[in-house]
Design a protein around this motif. Sequence first.
Motif, mmCIF file in Angstrom:
data_model
loop_
_atom_site.group_PDB
_atom_site.id
_atom_site.type_symbol
_atom_site.label_atom_id
_atom_site.label_comp_id
_atom_site.label_asym_id
_atom_site.label_seq_id
_atom_site.Cartn_x
_atom_site.Cartn_y
_atom_site.Cartn_z
ATOM 1 N N PRO A 139 47.995 89.887 16.242
ATOM 2 C CA PRO A 139 47.317 91.177 16.388
ATOM 3 C C PRO A 139 45.812 90.983 16.544
ATOM 4 C CG PRO A 139 47.814 90.771 14.099
ATOM 5 C CD PRO A 139 48.430 89.636 14.875
ATOM 6 N N VAL A 140 45.168 91.993 17.048
ATOM 7 C CA VAL A 140 43.709 92.003 17.160
ATOM 8 C C VAL A 140 43.187 92.849 16.015
ATOM 9 C CG1 VAL A 140 41.742 92.715 18.577
ATOM 10 C CG2 VAL A 140 43.821 91.809 19.663
ATOM 11 N N THR A 141 42.314 92.289 15.208
ATOM 12 C CA THR A 141 41.747 93.016 14.084
ATOM 13 C C THR A 141 40.264 93.224 14.330
ATOM 14 O OG1 THR A 141 43.349 92.031 12.588
ATOM 15 C CG2 THR A 141 41.424 93.017 11.587
ATOM 16 N N ASP A 142 39.846 94.473 14.346
ATOM 17 C CA ASP A 142 38.444 94.834 14.574
ATOM 18 C C ASP A 142 37.702 94.790 13.251
ATOM 19 O OD1 ASP A 142 36.004 95.983 15.124
ATOM 20 O OD2 ASP A 142 36.825 97.738 16.132
ATOM 21 N N GLN A 143 36.782 93.840 13.111
ATOM 22 C CA GLN A 143 36.000 93.728 11.887
ATOM 23 C C GLN A 143 34.539 94.088 12.136
ATOM 24 O OE1 GLN A 143 36.756 89.845 10.277
ATOM 25 N NE2 GLN A 143 38.837 90.372 9.708
ATOM 26 N N SER A 144 34.304 94.827 13.198
ATOM 27 C CA SER A 144 32.942 95.251 13.517
ATOM 28 C C SER A 144 32.567 96.488 12.696
ATOM 29 C CB SER A 144 32.844 95.556 15.018
ATOM 30 O OG SER A 144 33.709 96.624 15.365
ATOM 31 N N ARG A 145 31.297 96.869 12.782
ATOM 32 C CA ARG A 145 30.834 98.062 12.073
ATOM 33 C C ARG A 145 31.569 99.293 12.585
ATOM 34 N NH1 ARG A 145 25.366 95.553 12.884
ATOM 35 N NH2 ARG A 145 25.763 96.221 14.998
ATOM 36 N N GLY A 146 31.667 100.296 11.747
ATOM 37 C CA GLY A 146 32.294 101.547 12.146
ATOM 38 C C GLY A 146 33.791 101.510 11.904
ATOM 39 N N GLY B 107 49.673 96.587 22.623
ATOM 40 C CA GLY B 107 48.695 97.616 22.949
ATOM 41 C C GLY B 107 48.680 98.783 21.975
ATOM 42 N N LYS B 108 49.575 98.819 20.989
ATOM 43 C CA LYS B 108 49.597 99.897 20.008
ATOM 44 C C LYS B 108 48.400 99.766 19.092
ATOM 45 C CE LYS B 108 54.591 100.178 19.995
ATOM 46 N NZ LYS B 108 55.811 99.954 19.220
ATOM 47 N N LYS B 109 47.770 100.876 18.781
ATOM 48 C CA LYS B 109 46.593 100.850 17.918
ATOM 49 C C LYS B 109 46.970 101.359 16.533
ATOM 50 C CE LYS B 109 43.229 101.351 21.567
ATOM 51 N NZ LYS B 109 42.176 102.140 22.147
ATOM 52 N N ALA B 110 46.361 100.772 15.531
ATOM 53 C CA ALA B 110 46.587 101.189 14.149
ATOM 54 C C ALA B 110 45.304 101.032 13.373
ATOM 55 C CB ALA B 110 47.701 100.340 13.522
ATOM 56 N N PHE B 111 45.098 101.904 12.383
ATOM 57 C CA PHE B 111 43.919 101.811 11.545
ATOM 58 C C PHE B 111 44.024 100.577 10.669
ATOM 59 C CE2 PHE B 111 41.650 102.620 7.575
ATOM 60 C CZ PHE B 111 40.390 102.868 8.076
ATOM 61 N N SER B 112 42.934 99.868 10.531
ATOM 62 C CA SER B 112 42.912 98.687 9.671
ATOM 63 C C SER B 112 41.560 98.563 9.020
ATOM 64 C CB SER B 112 43.205 97.433 10.504
ATOM 65 O OG SER B 112 43.019 96.287 9.711
ATOM 66 N N ASP B 113 41.548 98.429 7.724
ATOM 67 C CA ASP B 113 40.306 98.212 6.997
ATOM 68 C C ASP B 113 40.284 96.803 6.419
ATOM 69 O OD1 ASP B 113 37.822 98.852 6.061
ATOM 70 O OD2 ASP B 113 38.542 99.800 4.237
ATOM 71 N N GLN B 114 41.016 95.918 7.092
ATOM 72 C CA GLN B 114 41.141 94.527 6.636
ATOM 73 C C GLN B 114 39.873 93.754 6.971
ATOM 74 O OE1 GLN B 114 44.255 92.521 8.670
ATOM 75 N NE2 GLN B 114 44.489 90.984 7.094
ATOM 76 N N ARG B 115 39.329 93.078 5.960
ATOM 77 C CA ARG B 115 38.127 92.264 6.154
ATOM 78 C C ARG B 115 38.372 90.887 5.573
ATOM 79 N NH1 ARG B 115 33.025 95.666 6.514
ATOM 80 N NH2 ARG B 115 33.869 97.705 6.861
#
Length: 79
Positions: free
Chosen positions: A54-61, A70-78
């Motif tokens: 998976p692609v995990t977005d760890q950028s600001r915001g 291509g499915k998107k899901a909320f992730s607050d994983q850091r």
Amino acid sequence: MSGYFKIVDAHDGGYRIKLMAGNGALVAVSTYYPTKPEAVSGIEQLREIAGTGPVTDQSRGNHISASASGKKAFSDQRR
């Protein structure tokens, strides 16, 4: 031409893998591998991870992760 991997000499005697775009632009550089067989194994691991990870977005915001499908899901994983 699609992207490709390069095995290159590292400064400290081992090897690194470079992931290149089809146009020759550098996309990523790997960690150090002490031997060429380990670098080849690293390419196999990268292929496996890139195809299924998976692609995990760890950028600001907002933290959005997208799976390979291509499915998107909320992730607050850091890390």
